[in-house]
Design a protein around this motif. Sequence first.
Motif, short mmCIF file in Angstrom:
data_model
loop_
_atom_site.label_atom_id
_atom_site.label_comp_id
_atom_site.label_asym_id
_atom_site.label_seq_id
_atom_site.Cartn_x
_atom_site.Cartn_y
_atom_site.Cartn_z
N THR B 153 0.79 -1.21 -0.02
CA THR B 153 -0.11 -0.26 -0.17
C THR B 153 0.89 1.24 0.16
N PRO B 154 1.13 1.95 -1.16
CA PRO B 154 1.98 2.86 -1.40
C PRO B 154 1.34 4.20 -0.75
N THR B 155 1.86 5.38 -0.44
CA THR B 155 1.32 6.39 -0.06
C THR B 155 0.96 7.39 -0.90
N TRP B 156 0.90 6.94 -2.08
CA TRP B 156 0.16 7.84 -3.37
C TRP B 156 0.61 9.31 -3.31
N LEU B 157 -0.33 10.18 -2.67
CA LEU B 157 0.19 11.50 -2.72
C LEU B 157 1.23 12.05 -1.78
N ARG B 161 7.52 10.21 -6.07
CA ARG B 161 7.46 9.51 -7.23
C ARG B 161 6.20 9.31 -7.86
N THR B 162 5.24 9.40 -6.94
CA THR B 162 3.90 8.97 -7.54
C THR B 162 2.69 10.06 -7.41
N ALA B 163 2.92 11.17 -6.77
CA ALA B 163 1.91 12.00 -6.37
C ALA B 163 1.57 12.87 -7.56
N ASN B 248 7.65 18.12 -2.01
CA ASN B 248 8.90 18.56 -2.49
C ASN B 248 8.65 19.18 -3.97
N PHE B 249 7.71 19.91 -4.20
CA PHE B 249 7.35 20.68 -5.67
C PHE B 249 7.03 19.44 -6.82
#
Lengths: 302, 302
Positions: B153-157, B161-163, B248-249
Amino acid sequence: MTILDKPASGGTAAGDRSAPEVRKLRRETGGANVFSHGFLVFWGALTVLPLLWMFLSSFKSDGEILSDPWGLPGALRFENWARAWTEAHIGQYFLNSAIVVAGSLSLTMLLGATAAYVFARYEFPGRQICYYLFVGGMMFPVFLALVPLFFVVRNAGLFGTWTGLMLVYAAYSLPFTVFFLTAFFRTLPTAVAEAALMDGCGHFRLFFRVMLPMARPGLISIAIFNFLSHWNQFILPQVLMQGDDSKWVLAQGLAALAVSQGYQGDYSGLFAGLTIATLPVLVVYIAFQRQIQAGLTAGQLK
Amino acid sequence: MRHGKYPLIVTFLVPPLLLYGIFVISPYLQAFQISTTDWLGYSAEADPVGLANFERLLDDGRVWNALKNNAWLLAVVPVLTIGLGLFFATMLAMGGRKGRAGVTGVRGTSVYRMVYFFPQVLSVVIIALLWREVYHPNSGLLNGALGAVGLPTPTWLGDPRTAFWCVLAVMVWSNVGFYVVLFGAAMSAIPRDIYEAVMLDGASRWTTLRKVTIPLLWDTVQVAWIYLAIAALDGFILIQQMTNGGPNFSSDVIGLRMYETAFGSENRFGYASAIGVVLFFLTLSVAVLALRAARRDRIEYS
């Protein structure tokens, strides 16, 4: 007898080919329907699931939301809705949005229809320039105007007022409204207008008594389009309605609710607020879906 | 017959022109002027600095980073949205081939259209807040499902890398329904007998789509392209409400950069307007390029 002329079919005689062909075709249809329905249902689920989840979560307790995202609520906790309605002032913001949109929509329709009518029906010097000035506004990104607009509104003494928002919403809706309605008024028959003028009807009465009623389908289309875009405005109120939170519109209230939810961990309140904001629009949409879909796509197809 | 038209033209045209001039034209004109000053908003002085703001833009890593993300949105969102829109619209309009009777829609077409269109009537703020919860690392709908079947379960936002891609997916999700309806409306204008003819010639669905449907829909696809490209250059509300440009932008976009520069902690209005001017020329060139690239000979049916 028609024979489907498929290149793949072999060299069998035409007579005994038709029966298996039909069966093959029917099988292809069945298989393809499962195939297409699979994708269609998948996307439908992808669209509905988040909304359904939001609705169900609005009845859950915070504990239920955190521990079991897919579970059903243990009880119908309408107190979440009550809390969002009163404490987070979603009810108040809803009313504010309704007031602002009622004002801005009336103004947009009145000014848009009159300007478009003049552009479509009358020749006068400078017509082309005025028309392209209006329509050119569709191309500009609203971000560019944001900073000076803030000061224009403030210098006019309209900062933080509903009047200011209504005027600005209407001004920024005029380009598309005028573009759409000018095209629409041009399609109306000239014979009716000429007959009315012949009978001694004045230009003003011609507009209100003859042209406006004839233009009703177009007016409804563009009114739906403008209603949705005004109701969903976010960036303009965010910039022009800072400060006094009793005058905020719904989008601002929800954004603020999301921020305070972050501090308090009131997830159920956020879901209730989102649901309250979503349901009326969704109900109206389902009731008038054909007109709304037709209204929104008509503008783009022109 | 046309005597007495000038009172009408003046009464009908002056109010909209005034409103439009004050709230739309004048802010846009001022923006260009402000972009050449070092104005810090609330301070009285604004010294002209020529093109210094634009020179600084060239060295501003954050602006370039935001532009890079907008470039990704521009490259991916229209292609995915139009692709999915055409795919589903085709399925709905001609997913079922009923034997020799020709090409018909699948059953329940209007229900699918209604459901797919849902996101279009929802405010972008609601969509952003809802999806932020769907992506929630612990209590979200997505990780609830992934965790239940034992997947990571990734942290998505929360993950740089994924946000950005998570927000991009929401952008596509919220737009597809509209284009399904839009393309569907355009497809229904194509005469049936064209399809019956190519079907009798044994054309496959894919060939039919590629050689018949898409060429006949080209005008509409072109309009869709321009709308989506302009939307991709914006993306402000989704980004601000879902990630605020972070972490981080990694998901920053040019609209958010401009908003933060103007209304964030610094009120650097001169610099923000320079960013706005760049955005204006980008939007304009994308629209012009899209129109050029998509230009083809118009096909008339009758």
